[in-house]
Design a protein around this motif. Structure first.
Motif, short mmCIF file in Angstrom:
data_model
loop_
_atom_site.label_atom_id
_atom_site.label_comp_id
_atom_site.label_asym_id
_atom_site.label_seq_id
_atom_site.Cartn_x
_atom_site.Cartn_y
_atom_site.Cartn_z
N ALA A 266 0.77 -1.21 -0.17
CA ALA A 266 0.17 0.20 -0.14
C ALA A 266 0.93 1.16 0.12
N HIS A 267 1.98 1.30 -0.11
CA HIS A 267 2.87 2.47 -0.36
C HIS A 267 4.36 2.07 -0.79
N THR A 268 4.45 2.69 -2.16
CA THR A 268 5.53 2.42 -2.67
C THR A 268 6.00 3.55 -3.76
N HIS A 269 7.30 4.06 -4.23
CA HIS A 269 7.45 5.12 -5.11
C HIS A 269 8.28 4.41 -6.07
N LEU A 270 7.53 3.68 -6.99
CA LEU A 270 8.21 2.72 -7.77
C LEU A 270 8.79 3.18 -9.25
N LEU B 295 -1.51 10.29 3.90
CA LEU B 295 -0.03 11.14 4.04
C LEU B 295 1.05 10.61 4.69
N HIS B 296 2.23 10.88 4.35
CA HIS B 296 3.63 10.82 4.93
C HIS B 296 3.78 11.47 6.33
N ALA B 297 3.63 10.82 7.20
CA ALA B 297 3.44 11.80 8.55
C ALA B 297 4.63 11.28 9.85
N ASP C 139 1.18 7.46 7.25
CA ASP C 139 2.49 6.57 7.03
C ASP C 139 3.55 6.88 7.67
N HIS C 140 4.21 5.88 8.01
CA HIS C 140 5.71 6.30 8.86
C HIS C 140 5.53 5.69 10.30
N LEU C 141 5.17 7.17 10.96
CA LEU C 141 4.54 7.36 12.41
C LEU C 141 5.67 6.95 13.35
N SER D 257 6.08 -1.56 1.78
CA SER D 257 7.50 -1.76 1.65
C SER D 257 8.06 -0.26 1.48
N ASP D 258 7.41 0.69 1.03
CA ASP D 258 7.92 2.09 0.83
C ASP D 258 8.87 2.03 -0.33
N CYS D 259 9.04 1.09 -1.22
CA CYS D 259 10.07 0.78 -1.86
C CYS D 259 10.53 2.00 -2.95
FE FE Z 1 7.15 6.95 1.33
#
Ligand code: FE
Ligand code: NIG
Length: 395
Positions: free
Chosen positions: A49-53, A222-224, A245-247, A296-298
């Protein structure tokens, strides 16, 4: 997690699950392909649910610098980091970006990922942001991947505006007035994300972008609180975002706010590992009643891990989730955070036949033997899309 023993799954020709239950009760079908799993464990296809591919170039030299002690935020402040990937992505052709992203998705799928969210954010200008999102669409239409696109034009202030008075506010205005409307007009994304953190966008700027995105019909996430306690988690709760996301840097009040607002907490333990940061307190989030997602945040910088199966194991060792919580976080909860839980994330009639046959009779080996190539057969929409080296079952 409910596990059935000696079970069968029946899918129709269109790739939907029709029946799940004890093998002894399975309806007889005359035609179609039969896969004998021979007692192996079968899990839902993983949902990342979270990548920057979609990116051009690489940042291997930065990786070496960081391993020698250089600081991630300092590299970014000096014009590297995300901005280095922006230069390389702008310089890459569509075909280069498409081919590189397709290879990444193929490797992810070989590890069990069958649905993947992909963010833009290495364009930071209208044309390149749209190009990134069009590549996601091409990967769905031409290559058959199941993707969800997110516009992250608010990933950083572009280099051209960094030394200009009110540069950040001008970029926020351009995102609202030009980029998001174009994304929506061309139906290129379903979500809008903002990097709300130290050195990126503050809560007021983030709120402006996300409220505007919502008015245009996009969902918001959001990235938070990755780099500091800058208020992103509270903003996510205030806005009723789908996910924060992150937290890493949150407290009990933030957790209570997320729980009350029904915001998913997306943990990205690969990033903690790679950047040498603390682990987000996944245990406390679960105990506070927040739906937890693991992704993954890939990306080319802060975490290049492609295997969500490995990352879900890190969520146990680092974020202190149980194996069942981690599996749920990387399947059903991930799908729910993307509003796709009616389609993917569980093995149930009416959902897509996205399944991973593991090379073990107990799925908890994903955690016990983290990093081993356990995905022996990956099935997407009822079709075998990847075979591991260990698969010997008759087709
Ligand atoms: Fe990210
Ligand atoms: O989620 N935090 C912002 N974005 C990415 C990192 C992107 C990069 O370093 O290129 C992340 O960690």
């Amino acid at each position: 997690v409910a596990a059935l023993q000696h079970a069968s799954v029946l899918a129709d020709d269109d790739g939907w699950i029709r029946w799940v239950g004890p093998a002894a009760d399975a309806p007889t079908v005359s035609d179609g392909e039969r896969v004998d799993c021979r007692g192996r464990a079968v899990i839902p296809g993983l949902v990342d649910a979270h990548t920057h591919l979609v990116w051009g170039g690489h940042r291997r030299d930065e990786l070496e610098l960081r391993l020698r002690g250089a600081d991630y935020e300092a590299i970014f402040a000096a014009g590297g980091g995300i901005l280095a990937s922006v230069r390389a992505t702008r310089a890459a052709s569509d075909d280069e970006l498409h081919a590189a992203t397709r290879r990444r998705l193929e490797r992810m799928r070989a590890c069990g990922t069958t649905t993947c969210e992909i963010k833009s954010g290495y364009g930071l200008d209208l044309e390149t942001e749209l190009r990134q999102l069009r590549i996601v669409r091409r990967l769905e239409r031409e290559d058959g991947f199941q993707c969800v696109a997110t516009c992250l034009a608010a990933h950083a202030v572009p280099a051209e505006l960094r030394d200009v008075p009110q540069g950040a506010d001008r970029w926020v205005a351009q995102i609202c007035e030009e980029i998001l409307p174009a994304v929506v007009a061309q139906d290129l994304a379903r979500w809008c994300d903002v990097f709300c953190d130290r050195g990126a966008f503050d809560p007021a700027q983030s709120r402006k972008i996300l409220e505007h995105a919502r008015r245009l019909g996009l969902g918001v996430r959001l990235h938070a609180n990755e780099l500091g306690p800058t208020g992103g988690a509270r903003l996510a709760a205030d806005l009723g975002a789908a996910s924060a996301d992150h937290l890493l840097a949150i407290d009990a009040e933030d957790r209570a706010a997320l729980a009350a607002a029904g915001v998913c907490a997306t943990l990205l333990p690969g990033t903690s590992l790679v950047l040498g940061k603390p682990w987000a307190d996944g245990r406390a989030l679960v105990d506070a009643g927040v739906p937890v997602v693991v992704a993954s945040d890939c990306n080319p910088g802060s975490c290049g891990l492609e295997s969500l199966a490995l990352v879900l194991a890190l969520a146990c060792y680092g974020n202190r989730l149980t194996p069942a919580e981690a599996l749920c976080a990387a399947t059903h909860n991930a799908a729910a955070s993307l509003r796709l839980d009616h389609l993917v994330g569980r093995i149930e009639p009416g959902l897509r036949a996205d399944l991973v046959v593991l090379d073990t009779d107990d799925w908890r080996d994903l955690v016990a033997h983290a990093g081993s190539p356990l995905a022996s057969l990956v099935i997407q929409g009822g079709r075998i899309v990847a075979r591991g080296t260990t698969h010997d079952a008759a087709g």
